[in-house]
Motif scaffolding. Structure first.
Motif, PDB file in Angstrom:
ATOM      1  N   GLU A 190      46.861  46.453  50.506  1.00 10.44           N
ATOM      2  CA  GLU A 190      46.210  47.081  49.692  1.00 10.44           C
ATOM      3  C   GLU A 190      44.942  47.920  49.916  1.00 10.44           C
ATOM      4  O   GLU A 190      44.809  48.983  49.500  1.00 10.44           O
ATOM      5  CB  GLU A 190      45.728  45.793  48.579  1.00 10.44           C
ATOM      6  N   ALA A 191      44.435  47.528  50.979  1.00 10.88           N
ATOM      7  CA  ALA A 191      43.316  48.175  51.529  1.00 10.88           C
ATOM      8  C   ALA A 191      44.023  49.616  52.005  1.00 10.88           C
ATOM      9  O   ALA A 191      42.971  50.623  51.819  1.00 10.88           O
ATOM     10  CB  ALA A 191      42.796  47.565  52.793  1.00 10.88           C
TER      11      ALA A 191
ATOM     12  N   ARG B 273      53.055  34.559  48.639  1.00 16.06           N
ATOM     13  CA  ARG B 273      52.187  34.089  49.693  1.00 16.06           C
ATOM     14  C   ARG B 273      51.602  35.282  50.393  1.00 16.06           C
ATOM     15  O   ARG B 273      50.449  35.287  50.785  1.00 16.06           O
ATOM     16  CB  ARG B 273      52.905  33.290  50.616  1.00 16.06           C
TER      17      ARG B 273
ATOM     18  N   ARG C 136      48.714  37.033  49.455  1.00 18.85           N
ATOM     19  CA  ARG C 136      47.057  36.468  49.801  1.00 18.85           C
ATOM     20  C   ARG C 136      46.819  36.386  51.247  1.00 18.85           C
ATOM     21  O   ARG C 136      46.133  35.670  51.661  1.00 18.85           O
ATOM     22  CB  ARG C 136      47.223  35.233  48.902  1.00 18.85           C
ATOM     23  N   MET C 137      47.871  36.652  51.910  1.00 19.38           N
ATOM     24  CA  MET C 137      47.389  36.935  53.376  1.00 19.38           C
ATOM     25  C   MET C 137      46.993  37.969  53.898  1.00 19.38           C
ATOM     26  O   MET C 137      46.942  39.084  53.256  1.00 19.38           O
ATOM     27  CB  MET C 137      48.769  36.230  53.892  1.00 19.38           C
TER      28      MET C 137
ATOM     29  N   ARG D 245      46.715  41.848  52.079  1.00 23.90           N
ATOM     30  CA  ARG D 245      45.236  42.719  51.752  1.00 23.90           C
ATOM     31  C   ARG D 245      45.211  43.979  52.662  1.00 23.90           C
ATOM     32  O   ARG D 245      44.775  44.803  52.063  1.00 23.90           O
ATOM     33  CB  ARG D 245      44.119  41.751  52.453  1.00 23.90           C
TER      34      ARG D 245
ATOM     35  N   ARG E  73      43.476  40.388  39.723  1.00 21.13           N
ATOM     36  CA  ARG E  73      42.890  39.890  41.201  1.00 21.13           C
ATOM     37  C   ARG E  73      42.646  38.417  40.853  1.00 21.13           C
ATOM     38  O   ARG E  73      42.156  37.915  40.155  1.00 21.13           O
ATOM     39  CB  ARG E  73      41.502  40.769  41.409  1.00 21.13           C
ATOM     40  N   ILE E  74      43.227  37.623  42.369  1.00 20.01           N
ATOM     41  CA  ILE E  74      42.621  36.124  42.255  1.00 20.01           C
ATOM     42  C   ILE E  74      41.187  36.022  42.471  1.00 20.01           C
ATOM     43  O   ILE E  74      40.599  36.768  43.222  1.00 20.01           O
ATOM     44  CB  ILE E  74      43.509  35.648  43.392  1.00 20.01           C
ATOM     45  N   HIS E  75      40.623  35.037  42.010  1.00 15.76           N
ATOM     46  CA  HIS E  75      39.361  34.841  42.067  1.00 15.76           C
ATOM     47  C   HIS E  75      39.170  33.829  43.432  1.00 15.76           C
ATOM     48  O   HIS E  75      40.142  32.835  43.299  1.00 15.76           O
ATOM     49  CB  HIS E  75      38.992  33.938  40.660  1.00 15.76           C
ATOM     50  N   ILE E  76      38.410  34.108  44.085  1.00 14.75           N
ATOM     51  CA  ILE E  76      38.075  33.258  45.454  1.00 14.75           C
ATOM     52  C   ILE E  76      36.782  32.663  45.238  1.00 14.75           C
ATOM     53  O   ILE E  76      35.785  33.097  45.234  1.00 14.75           O
ATOM     54  CB  ILE E  76      38.221  34.278  46.538  1.00 14.75           C
ATOM     55  N   GLU E  77      36.944  31.248  45.372  1.00 15.68           N
ATOM     56  CA  GLU E  77      35.670  30.285  45.281  1.00 15.68           C
ATOM     57  C   GLU E  77      35.053  30.441  46.789  1.00 15.68           C
ATOM     58  O   GLU E  77      35.659  30.125  47.731  1.00 15.68           O
ATOM     59  CB  GLU E  77      36.258  28.939  44.714  1.00 15.68           C
TER      60      GLU E  77
END
Ligand SMILES: Nc1ncnc2c1ncn2[C@@H]1O[C@H](COP(=O)(O)OP(=O)(O)OP(=O)(O)O)[C@@H](O)[C@H]1O
Ligand SMILES: [Mg+2]
Lengths: 251, 423
Positions: free
Chosen positions: B296-297, B285, B288-289, B293, B414-418
Motif C-alpha cells: 500500500e505504501a 493476514r 496486515r503484515m 503495508r 482501514r483497520i483500527h489499531i489500538e
C-alpha cells in the motif's frame, strides 16, 4: 560522520550544484540556506540517492555512498523528509509509522501468516515505538485517522516521526517549517533540538526561516546559484558581507 | 455554455449513428453461396434513430441529469448512519462470515447439480479476484494480463496429468508455485513501469501466453486443447463410476452407496470452497503484515516508500508473485472442474472480467470483491434470456456503478489499531 566533497549535479545545460562541499559531525545541526532555486534540494536529492551526482563524493561514516540506490542509503541510517510532504495519504497515521519499520520486522511470510510468537513480539515492539513517537509529536489522538486528512502542521510532524521510527543516525529535513504558523514553528524548533540532544541524531536542515536557522544551527552553509557562498557559525554568517549582499540583492 | 453543450450533444448523437447504424441497420443475408447486404427492418432503424435522439437529449441536459443522479446516495437510508464501533463491527463481521461459510458447506447437499457447478465457478472467480486484488487494489499495479497466471495453473495440471499422470493434489501446489514463478519472471521487465504503460505491457504478456499455448501444438494440442483431465480424489478414492487408476478405489463402492454424478460435483465444490477460504484468510493476514503495508505504501507514494528503505523491486515482485500464486490455485481447480481446457478459456476478456470484479467490489476490500465476484458470475446466468445483451448489460452496470459509487460496492476500510497509552 557525513562528508560531501565537491558535489556537482548537472541537468542538461544547467549546473544546478557546482562544487559544493559540506560536512556534518556527530551531534550537530547543520543548516543549508540560500535563495530559491539555489540548488539546496538538489544537494539533498544527491545525498539521499534520488539523483546520481555528476561529480564529487559523498562519504557517510567513511563509506562512499554517491550513486547508491536510495533505499540502501536510507537503510544506512540517512533518512530525509520532503519539501512537499509525502505521506501515505490513504493509510492511517499509525500505519504510516509501521510501514517505516518494516526492516525491524520479520520478513518471513509464513511466520507472519501463522503469527509465531517471535513475529508477534516484533510486531508489538514496532507498535510500541509508533505509539511512543505519536505521543512525542502529539498525534496520539489521531492515530487511526487517514494521514491525508491531517492538518498541514500535523502532516509535517508525522513525517518527522516517520523518519524517527526508523532510528536514523542522520536526519535530513527539507524546509520543515514551511507553511507552519509561528507557534508550530516554535514547537518544531524544540523538537529538532531534542532530536539532537535526546536521541543523538545529527540533523541537516534546509530552511528559509532565518530565525529558526540562526536559533538552532551549530553551523550554516550558504549556497547561491549552485555554488558554495559561505560557511560558518550563525554569528559568522550573520556578519558575512557576501551573504548579506546575496540576500539583499535578492530582496 | 449552452451552445457548447448543443455542439457536444450533436456530436455524440452523430457518433452514435455512425457506430450503430452499420452494425444494426444492415443484415447479411446468404442466398446459396452469395452473401448480400440488406437493410434491416424499419423498427430496427427507428430504434437506432431513437437511440441517437436519446443520446442527444442526455448530452444536452447532461449536467442536470448527472447532478440529480449524484443526489441519489442521500436517499440511501444507510448513508447517514453512524459507523459502528470497531469491536462490535468485527464481532458482527466474523459471525456473519462464519455463518456464510457454514451455509456454504451445507448448501450443496440440498441444491441442484447445476447450481453447485455454478457455485464452484463463483468460488474460482473469488480466488482469482482476491489474488488480483493484491496486485491492483493493494499494490496499485494495473495488471491486464492476469489471466496468464490462471492459464499457467490450469495448463500445469493438464500437462502434468497427461504426460506424467500426476494427480490433482500434487498438481495443486506445483501449479500455484509455477504460476508464482511466472509472476516473478514477468514482474522483472515491468518494474519501472507504472499506470498506463504497465497496463499495456501486462496486456501483452497475457496475450503472449495465450498465443504460445495456441501455437505449441505438439505440447499443448494448440486450439484443440487438452482433455481427460482427472478429477480430484479423496484419499485415493475416485468419483467416477469405474476406477481409472490402478490401486485406487471408488468412492461409492467404499461407502456402499449408489453411484451418483453429484458426488463429484459436490466434492469439487467443497475443494474450491476450502481453497477460497484459505486464499481469503491468507491474503487477509498478508494485508496486515509488513508486506501488505509495503504494497500500500508503494501505491500511495513510491518516492516516500523508497526514502524509508523499501526496495521497489522486492515490494512489486512480491505483489506480482503472490497474486499469481492464487491465480495458479484457481487455474488448477478450473482445469479439474472442466476436465478439458483450451486457450479459448484464457482470453483477454477473462482478465477484464476479473479486473471488473475488483473495481466493482472496491479496490483492496475483500468483502466487496467477494460480493462482486458472486454478482458478476451469477447475474448473467440468471438473465439467460438476455444472453445476447450480456456484455451490454455488463457495460451499463459498470457505467452506473462508476457514477454512483466510484469507490466500489464496499470500499476498503482501514483497520483500527489500538495503541497502548504512553505513561
Ligand atoms: N530534475 C531536475 N531536472 C532539471 N532541473 C532541475 C531538476 N531538479 C532541480 N532542477 C533545477 O535545479 C535548480 C535548483 O533547484 P533546487 O530545487 O535544488 O532549488 P532549491 O534551492 O531547493 O530551491 P527552493 O528554495 O525553491 O526549494 C533549479 O533551477 C531547478 O529548476
Ligand atoms: Mg528546495
Amino acid at each position: 560522520m557525513l562528508e560531501v566533497q565537491n558535489l556537482s549535479m548537472r541537468f542538461g545545460g544547467l549546473l544546478a550544484v557546482d562544487q559544493v562541499s559540506l560536512d556534518v559531525q556527530e551531534h550537530e545541526i547543520v543548516a543549508i540556506i540560500g535563495p530559491n532555486g539555489a540548488g539546496k534540494t538538489t544537494v539533498f536529492n544527491c545525498m539521499s540517492g534520488f539523483y546520481k551526482p555528476t561529480g564529487g563524493k559523498i562519504l557517510f561514516e567513511g563509506r562512499e555512498i554517491q550513486g547508491k540506490p536510495d533505499y540502501k542509503i536510507s537503510r544506512l541510517g540517512l533518512v530525509r523528509t520532503f519539501q512537499h510532504v509525502r505521506l501515505f495519504g490513504r493509510m492511517t497515521v499509525v500505519e504510516n509509522l509501521l510501514v517505516a519499520q518494516h526492516r525491524h520486522l520479520n520478513t518471513n511470510l509464513l511466520a507472519g501468516i501463522l503469527k509465531t510468537p517471535n513475529y508477534r513480539e516484533k510486531e508489538q515492539k514496532s507498535l510500541d515505538r509508533a505509539a511512543y513517537w505519536l505521543d512525542r509529536v502529539g498525534l496520539t489522538e489521531l492515530a487511526n485517522r487517514e494521514a491525508g486528512n491531517l492538518a498541514y502542521g500535523q502532516q509535517r510532524r508525522l513525517e518527522i516521526a516517520r523518519c524517527m521510527v526508523t532510528e536514523p543516525k542522520l536526519l535530513m529535513l527539507d524546509e520543515p517549517a514551511a507553511g507552519l504558523n509561528p507557534a508550530e514553528t516554535k514547537d518544531l524548533n524544540q523538537l529538532i533540538i531534542s532530536l539532537k540532544e535526546d536521541y543523538n541524531v545529527s540533523v541537516v536542515l534546509i530552511e528559509h526561516d532565518m530565525s529558526l536557522v540562526m536559533d538552532i544551527s551549530d553551523r550554516i552553509n550558504v549556497i547561491n546559484q549552485g555554488r558554495p557562498l559561505a560557511s560558518g557559525t550563525p554569528d559568522e554568517i550573520r556578519r558575512n558581507d557576501d551573504v548579506i549582499k546575496a540576500y539583499l540583492g535578492e530582496a | 455554455m449552452a451552445s457548447h453543450n448543443l455542439k457536444h450533444a450533436l456530436f455524440c448523437a452523430i457518433v452514435t449513428l455512425i457506430i450503430s447504424y452499420p452494425i444494426l441497420g444492415f443484415n447479411l443475408e446468404s442466398q446459396g453461396i452469395d452473401v448480400t447486404l440488406e437493410g434491416a427492418e424499419t423498427s430496427t432503424v427507428l430504434g437506432v434513430l431513437l437511440a441517437a435522439v436519446i443520446v442527444f437529449l442526455f448530452q444536452l441536459f447532461r449536467d442536470n441529469v448527472m447532478g440529480s443522479l449524484r443526489q441519489l446516495p442521500a436517499v440511501n437510508p444507510l448513508a447517514n448512519r453512524k459507523p459502528m464501533e470497531q469491536s462490535k463491527r468485527l464481532k458482527l463481521e466474523s459471525t456473519l462470515l462464519t455463518l456464510m461459510v457454514i451455509g456454504a458447506l451445507i448448501w450443496p447437499f440440498i441444491a441442484s447439480r447445476g447450481a453447485v457447478d455454478l457455485a464452484t465457478l463463483v468460488l474460482i472467480y473469488i480466488m482469482l479476484a482476491l489474488g488480483l486484488n493484491v496486485v491492483v487494489g493493494l499494490a496499485g499495479l494495473l495488471d491486464l494480463g492476469y489471466v496468464a497466471f490462471y492459464a499457467v495453473g490450469a495448463y500445469t495440471f493438464a500437462l502434468l496429468s497427461q504426460y506424467y499422470g500426476v494427480s490433482f493434489w500434487f498438481a495443486l501446489p506445483i501449479g500455484a508455485l509455477l504460476a508464482a514463478l511466472f509472476g516473478l519472471v514477468l514482474g522483472f521487465p515491468v518494474l519501472r513501469l507504472r499506470g498506463d504503460y504497465l497496463a499495456i505491457v501486462t496486456l501483452g504478456f497475457g496475450e503472449i501466453i495465450r498465443i504460445l499455448l495456441n501455437n505449441m501444438t505438439s505440447l499443448t494440442g494448440g486450439p484443440n486443447g487438452i482433455g481427460g483431465i482427472p478429477d480430484p480424489t479423496l484419499f485415493g478414492m475416485e468419483f467416477g463410476r469405474r476406477v481409472k487408476e490402478e490401486g485406487n478405489t471408488s468412492f461409492h463402492e467404499t461407502f456402499g452407496i449408489a453411484y451418483s454424478g453429484e458426488h463429484k460435483v459436490i466434492f469439487l465444490y467443497l475443494i474450491a470452497l476450502v481453497l477460497a477460504v484459505i486464499t481469503a484468510i491468507a491474503i487477509r493476514r498478508l494485508m496486515r503484515m509488513p508486506v501488505g503495508r509495503a504494497w500500500e505504501a508503494l501505491r500511495e507514494d513510491e518516492i516516500a516508500a523508497k526514502s524509508l528503505g523499501l526496495s521497489r523491486t522486492a515490494v512489486k515482485l512480491s505483489a506480482f508473485t503472490i497474486g499469481a500464486f492464487f491465480a495458479g490455485f484457481a487455474g488448477t481447480v478450473f482445469a479439474s472442474k472442466q476436465g478439458f481446457i483450451s486457450p479459448e478459456s484464457f482470453v483477454f476478456l477473462e482478465s477484464a472480467i476479473i479486473l471488473a470484479i475488483v473495481v466493482l467490489g472496491g479496490m483492496g476490500s475483500q468483502m466487496g470483491v467477494i460480493l462482486a465476484a458472486i454478482a458478476v458470475t451469477i447475474l448473467p446466468e440468471l438473465a439467460r434470456e438476455f444472453s445476447e445483451y450480456r456484455m451490454l448489460i455488463f457495460g451499463a452496470a459498470m457505467v452506473l456503478m462508476m457514477v454512483w459509487r466510484p469507490q466500489g460496492l464496499m470500499p476498503m476500510r482501514r483497520i483500527h489499531i489500538e495503541l497502548k497509552r504512553q505513561e
